[in-house]
Design a protein around this motif. Structure first.
Motif: not given
Length: 191
Positions: A46-47, A50
């Protein structure tokens, strides 16, 4: 009260006291956020998602506003897509991340990118709100990515497949605005 029960009660009180006075859960300093004060680990997937979204927005998802075209000057787009832009678009169209280690993994090796301009034209001037009179310059590119793809499957029967002649075609548009007329905006402006 027996000796064992007293010892168990004392151990319980000491354990609760140590929990409330350590690290992020401490109640002595600052505001108490309860369970929201405990950090929660986040998957690197998820990092990275983003970070990639920010990278694309910052570099490739905006239309720049350039100075007016000069009479007799070049009117062709001079900047083909970079290799990074092609790979980012390729990953967005056909993601490879998120495999399961030792169960199913894919790799792309020996990547070669061929870029070809298929269209380059300029729209007539028009007024765009918040910009004023501008011309939209279109540049369309056909990018062919040649690569070899290795797929490894580890369960139930381990095997590896290699596709040496894999290819994918991507179409990338480079659009940007050119100002029209006298852009100084002074007394002698044309608009």
């Amino acid at each position: 009260m027996s000796h064992r029960m007293a010892l168990a009660a004392l151990c319980t009180v000491m354990a609760l006291t140590s929990l409330t006075s350590t690290g992020c859960v401490g109640m002595a300093l600052g505001t108490n956020m309860g369970l929201w004060g405990i950090p929660i680990p986040v998957s690197p997937y998820y990092q990275k998602k983003q970070e990639d979204a920010f990278w694309n927005h910052e570099r490739y998802e905006r239309a720049p506003i350039l100075p007016p075209l000069q009479p007799g000057g070049p009117t062709v787009a001079l900047d083909p897509p970079s290799d990074d832009e092609v790979v980012q678009a390729w990953e967005k169209a056909n993601p490879i991340q998120g495999g399961l280690p030792f169960l199913h993994e894919r790799q792309r090796n020996n990547v070669r990118i061929q870029k070809e301009k298929i269209a380059d034209y300029i729209d007539p001037p028009r007024v765009v709100p918040l910009l004023g009179p501008v011309q939209l310059h279109h540049a369309h590119y056909k990018c062919t990515v040649y690569y070899s793809e290795v797929t490894r499957v580890g369960w139930p029967i381990p095997y590896t497949t290699v596709d040496e002649d894999a290819q994918e075609v991507l179409y990338i548009d480079h659009n940007h605005f050119h100002m029209v007329g006298n852009v100084s905006g002074g007394a002698g402006s044309n608009y």
